[in-house]
Write a protein that holds these residues in place. Structure first.
Motif, PDB file in Angstrom:
ATOM      1  N   TRP A 181      37.616 -28.075  14.051  1.00  0.00           N
ATOM      2  CA  TRP A 181      37.846 -26.794  14.706  1.00  0.00           C
ATOM      3  C   TRP A 181      36.401 -26.453  15.481  1.00  0.00           C
ATOM      4  O   TRP A 181      36.642 -26.008  16.412  1.00  0.00           O
ATOM      5  CB  TRP A 181      38.112 -26.111  13.586  1.00  0.00           C
ATOM      6  N   LEU A 182      35.430 -26.740  15.013  1.00  0.00           N
ATOM      7  CA  LEU A 182      34.071 -26.347  15.908  1.00  0.00           C
ATOM      8  C   LEU A 182      34.022 -27.051  17.059  1.00  0.00           C
ATOM      9  O   LEU A 182      33.410 -26.632  18.194  1.00  0.00           O
ATOM     10  CB  LEU A 182      33.074 -26.596  14.933  1.00  0.00           C
ATOM     11  N   ASP A 183      34.367 -28.341  17.082  1.00  0.00           N
ATOM     12  CA  ASP A 183      34.461 -29.068  18.344  1.00  0.00           C
ATOM     13  C   ASP A 183      35.027 -28.438  19.417  1.00  0.00           C
ATOM     14  O   ASP A 183      34.893 -28.601  20.576  1.00  0.00           O
ATOM     15  CB  ASP A 183      35.115 -30.460  18.241  1.00  0.00           C
ATOM     16  N   GLU A 184      36.238 -27.473  19.115  1.00  0.00           N
ATOM     17  CA  GLU A 184      37.278 -26.860  20.244  1.00  0.00           C
ATOM     18  C   GLU A 184      36.805 -25.443  20.257  1.00  0.00           C
ATOM     19  O   GLU A 184      37.081 -24.682  21.028  1.00  0.00           O
ATOM     20  CB  GLU A 184      38.544 -26.928  19.869  1.00  0.00           C
ATOM     21  N   TRP A 185      35.573 -24.943  19.511  1.00  0.00           N
ATOM     22  CA  TRP A 185      35.365 -23.551  19.665  1.00  0.00           C
ATOM     23  C   TRP A 185      34.302 -23.263  20.746  1.00  0.00           C
ATOM     24  O   TRP A 185      33.234 -23.885  20.888  1.00  0.00           O
ATOM     25  CB  TRP A 185      34.737 -23.244  18.324  1.00  0.00           C
ATOM     26  N   PRO A 186      34.749 -22.400  21.729  1.00  0.00           N
ATOM     27  CA  PRO A 186      33.999 -22.155  22.918  1.00  0.00           C
ATOM     28  C   PRO A 186      32.278 -22.047  22.718  1.00  0.00           C
ATOM     29  O   PRO A 186      31.580 -22.253  23.320  1.00  0.00           O
ATOM     30  CB  PRO A 186      34.648 -20.992  23.598  1.00  0.00           C
ATOM     31  N   VAL A 187      32.089 -21.157  21.580  1.00  0.00           N
ATOM     32  CA  VAL A 187      30.753 -20.600  21.408  1.00  0.00           C
ATOM     33  C   VAL A 187      29.820 -21.862  20.637  1.00  0.00           C
ATOM     34  O   VAL A 187      28.667 -21.467  20.408  1.00  0.00           O
ATOM     35  CB  VAL A 187      30.701 -19.329  20.748  1.00  0.00           C
ATOM     36  N   TRP A 188      30.577 -22.859  20.184  1.00  0.00           N
ATOM     37  CA  TRP A 188      29.896 -23.932  19.365  1.00  0.00           C
ATOM     38  C   TRP A 188      29.403 -24.890  20.092  1.00  0.00           C
ATOM     39  O   TRP A 188      30.096 -25.321  20.969  1.00  0.00           O
ATOM     40  CB  TRP A 188      30.707 -24.403  18.306  1.00  0.00           C
ATOM     41  N   PRO A 189      28.296 -25.292  20.156  1.00  0.00           N
ATOM     42  CA  PRO A 189      26.956 -25.360  19.185  1.00  0.00           C
ATOM     43  C   PRO A 189      25.901 -24.164  19.694  1.00  0.00           C
ATOM     44  O   PRO A 189      25.020 -24.074  19.026  1.00  0.00           O
ATOM     45  CB  PRO A 189      26.472 -26.636  19.207  1.00  0.00           C
ATOM     46  N   ASP A 190      26.315 -23.402  20.927  1.00  0.00           N
ATOM     47  CA  ASP A 190      25.384 -22.333  21.315  1.00  0.00           C
ATOM     48  C   ASP A 190      24.762 -21.524  20.083  1.00  0.00           C
ATOM     49  O   ASP A 190      23.567 -21.321  20.221  1.00  0.00           O
ATOM     50  CB  ASP A 190      25.867 -21.728  22.524  1.00  0.00           C
ATOM     51  N   CYS A 191      25.656 -21.033  19.611  1.00  0.00           N
ATOM     52  CA  CYS A 191      25.533 -20.212  18.496  1.00  0.00           C
ATOM     53  C   CYS A 191      24.559 -20.472  17.533  1.00  0.00           C
ATOM     54  O   CYS A 191      23.923 -19.629  16.650  1.00  0.00           O
ATOM     55  CB  CYS A 191      26.629 -19.436  17.824  1.00  0.00           C
ATOM     56  N   VAL A 192      24.355 -22.032  17.123  1.00  0.00           N
ATOM     57  CA  VAL A 192      23.247 -22.304  16.086  1.00  0.00           C
ATOM     58  C   VAL A 192      22.007 -21.827  16.321  1.00  0.00           C
ATOM     59  O   VAL A 192      21.364 -21.419  15.509  1.00  0.00           O
ATOM     60  CB  VAL A 192      23.580 -23.895  16.134  1.00  0.00           C
ATOM     61  N   GLU A 193      21.580 -21.402  17.407  1.00  0.00           N
ATOM     62  CA  GLU A 193      20.353 -21.051  17.790  1.00  0.00           C
ATOM     63  C   GLU A 193      20.200 -19.469  17.267  1.00  0.00           C
ATOM     64  O   GLU A 193      19.013 -18.919  17.172  1.00  0.00           O
ATOM     65  CB  GLU A 193      19.978 -21.181  19.176  1.00  0.00           C
ATOM     66  N   LEU A 194      21.419 -18.884  16.735  1.00  0.00           N
ATOM     67  CA  LEU A 194      21.415 -17.510  16.597  1.00  0.00           C
ATOM     68  C   LEU A 194      21.173 -17.288  14.949  1.00  0.00           C
ATOM     69  O   LEU A 194      21.539 -16.121  14.652  1.00  0.00           O
ATOM     70  CB  LEU A 194      22.510 -16.798  17.245  1.00  0.00           C
ATOM     71  N   ALA A 195      20.916 -18.318  14.239  1.00  0.00           N
ATOM     72  CA  ALA A 195      21.125 -18.219  12.914  1.00  0.00           C
ATOM     73  C   ALA A 195      20.400 -17.221  12.246  1.00  0.00           C
ATOM     74  O   ALA A 195      20.592 -16.361  11.562  1.00  0.00           O
ATOM     75  CB  ALA A 195      20.812 -19.536  12.287  1.00  0.00           C
ATOM     76  N   GLU A 196      18.935 -17.046  12.673  1.00  0.00           N
ATOM     77  CA  GLU A 196      18.149 -15.987  12.100  1.00  0.00           C
ATOM     78  C   GLU A 196      18.695 -14.823  12.248  1.00  0.00           C
ATOM     79  O   GLU A 196      18.505 -13.846  11.471  1.00  0.00           O
ATOM     80  CB  GLU A 196      16.670 -16.016  12.622  1.00  0.00           C
ATOM     81  N   GLU A 197      19.234 -14.417  13.480  1.00  0.00           N
ATOM     82  CA  GLU A 197      19.959 -13.000  13.797  1.00  0.00           C
ATOM     83  C   GLU A 197      21.102 -12.622  13.064  1.00  0.00           C
ATOM     84  O   GLU A 197      21.223 -11.598  12.497  1.00  0.00           O
ATOM     85  CB  GLU A 197      20.131 -12.925  15.484  1.00  0.00           C
ATOM     86  N   VAL A 198      21.952 -13.743  12.728  1.00  0.00           N
ATOM     87  CA  VAL A 198      23.082 -13.663  11.967  1.00  0.00           C
ATOM     88  C   VAL A 198      22.755 -13.193  10.499  1.00  0.00           C
ATOM     89  O   VAL A 198      23.485 -12.653   9.988  1.00  0.00           O
ATOM     90  CB  VAL A 198      24.042 -14.838  12.185  1.00  0.00           C
ATOM     91  N   ILE A 199      21.826 -13.953  10.112  1.00  0.00           N
ATOM     92  CA  ILE A 199      21.297 -13.636   8.664  1.00  0.00           C
ATOM     93  C   ILE A 199      20.909 -12.209   8.569  1.00  0.00           C
ATOM     94  O   ILE A 199      20.821 -11.455   7.944  1.00  0.00           O
ATOM     95  CB  ILE A 199      20.154 -14.580   8.336  1.00  0.00           C
ATOM     96  N   ARG A 200      20.025 -11.749   9.593  1.00  0.00           N
ATOM     97  CA  ARG A 200      19.497 -10.560   9.512  1.00  0.00           C
ATOM     98  C   ARG A 200      20.800  -9.467   9.540  1.00  0.00           C
ATOM     99  O   ARG A 200      20.917  -8.416   8.780  1.00  0.00           O
ATOM    100  CB  ARG A 200      18.775 -10.170  10.811  1.00  0.00           C
ATOM    101  N   MET A 201      21.768  -9.707  10.639  1.00  0.00           N
ATOM    102  CA  MET A 201      22.921  -9.052  10.651  1.00  0.00           C
ATOM    103  C   MET A 201      23.432  -8.824   9.241  1.00  0.00           C
ATOM    104  O   MET A 201      24.201  -7.722   8.846  1.00  0.00           O
ATOM    105  CB  MET A 201      23.781  -9.482  11.587  1.00  0.00           C
ATOM    106  N   ASN A 202      23.826 -10.114   8.551  1.00  0.00           N
ATOM    107  CA  ASN A 202      24.441 -10.118   7.274  1.00  0.00           C
ATOM    108  C   ASN A 202      23.959  -9.196   6.292  1.00  0.00           C
ATOM    109  O   ASN A 202      24.305  -8.461   5.467  1.00  0.00           O
ATOM    110  CB  ASN A 202      24.757 -11.684   7.042  1.00  0.00           C
ATOM    111  N   TYR A 203      22.345  -9.324   6.212  1.00  0.00           N
ATOM    112  CA  TYR A 203      21.723  -8.440   5.283  1.00  0.00           C
ATOM    113  C   TYR A 203      22.003  -6.920   5.527  1.00  0.00           C
ATOM    114  O   TYR A 203      22.362  -6.158   4.617  1.00  0.00           O
ATOM    115  CB  TYR A 203      20.331  -8.549   5.308  1.00  0.00           C
TER     116      TYR A 203
END
Length: 277
Positions: A181-203
């Motif tokens: 599914w990820l292979d077909e997802w337009p924002v993958w893998p660019d969003c991998v670099e956003l892991a820190e912000e996504v963690i911050r957002m989830n907190y």
């Protein structure tokens, strides 16, 4: 790209496409321009405005101590600055519409709430919020996605942290073949670099509580999908119930990634809500 500055001095860059009434597209935990690419062609009568969330891709060192008010305050300040900038633009007499997905949907609602508190609700026409990133109280008490993602990141598994987010939030933990599914997802893998912000957002999400009443003085359309996590569907209804003037629509067979997954349906509901033909 044009740039405006928020009240707390943060520069906000944004991309504008087309002409007409501004439609501000607020993304969640994924790369903004890639996420909205499938959506923008369905709004030809609007000027699509895609901001770059300030600081996106950076992590607050004290994320575990950062409360939702501080996190959302930064986001709301940036959107308010953008709304002010668009209001000064003479290309359209109509105030902007805010369309947000996930954390962007929560930001849109909180922006409208702040404008309403300051008697400035007329600066926007409406809010459209697809599954605002809010957790039911019973779920929030035991939520640990941010901690689990942070543990993977600490172990050097950045991709694994983001896969966990996609699996739990987009696929509700039921993704049978996530890699395909990820292979077909337009924002993958660019969003991998956003892991820190996504963690911050989830907190921030894990600490946010919906008030009994969301004092928003503009019409609000709350959208949800049947194939996303049950807790987000429940939260979308909770937000709808807390709003004084809102409409709730649920898309059958659509996941948490609703706007990019079903852009035509999203556009149809927004057009109907605003009375646009």
């Amino acid at each position: 790209m044009p740039t405006t500055t928020s009240a707390d001095g943060i520069d906000v860059e944004y991309e504008r496409r087309g002409e007409g009434q501004p439609l501000v597209l607020l993304h969640g935990g994924m790369a903004p321009r890639q996420y909205w690419e499938p959506v923008i062609p369905h709004f030809e009568e609007f000027a699509a405005v895609v901001p770059q969330r300030p600081g996106f891709g950076t992590c607050l060192d004290d994320h575990e101590e950062t409360g939702p008010d501080e996190v959302l305050g930064r986001e709301v300040a940036s959107v308010r600055a953008l709304v002010d900038d668009l209001g000064a633009d003479d290309e359209s007499d109509a105030p902007p519409v805010l369309l947000g997905h996930s954390f962007g949907a929560l930001t849109a609602i909180e922006t409208a709430r702040a404008l309403s508190a300051d008697d400035q609700a007329a600066e926007i026409e409406a809010v459209v919020a697809y599954e605002p990133a809010v957790l039911p109280e019973s779920f929030r008490e035991h939520a640990d996605l941010a901690d689990r993602m942070a543990a993977l990141l600490d172990d050097g598994d950045r991709e694994g942290a983001m896969k966990l987010y996609v699996d739990q939030v987009i696929h509700a933990g039921e993704g049978d073949d996530l890699d395909a599914w990820l292979d077909e997802w337009p924002v993958w893998p660019d969003c991998v670099e956003l892991a820190e912000e996504v963690i911050r957002m989830n907190y921030a999400v894990e600490r946010y509580e919906v008030p009994e009443r969301l004092d928003v003085a503009v019409p609000t359309l709350v959208l949800s999908g049947t194939d996303g996590p049950d807790f987000l569907r429940e939260s979308a209804r909770t937000v709808h119930d807390a709003l004084p003037s809102s409409r709730f629509v649920e898309f059958d067979g659509v996941s948490h990634s609703g706007p990019s997954e079903a852009p035509a349906r999203t556009a149809d509901e927004l057009h109907a809500f605003l009375g646009v033909r």
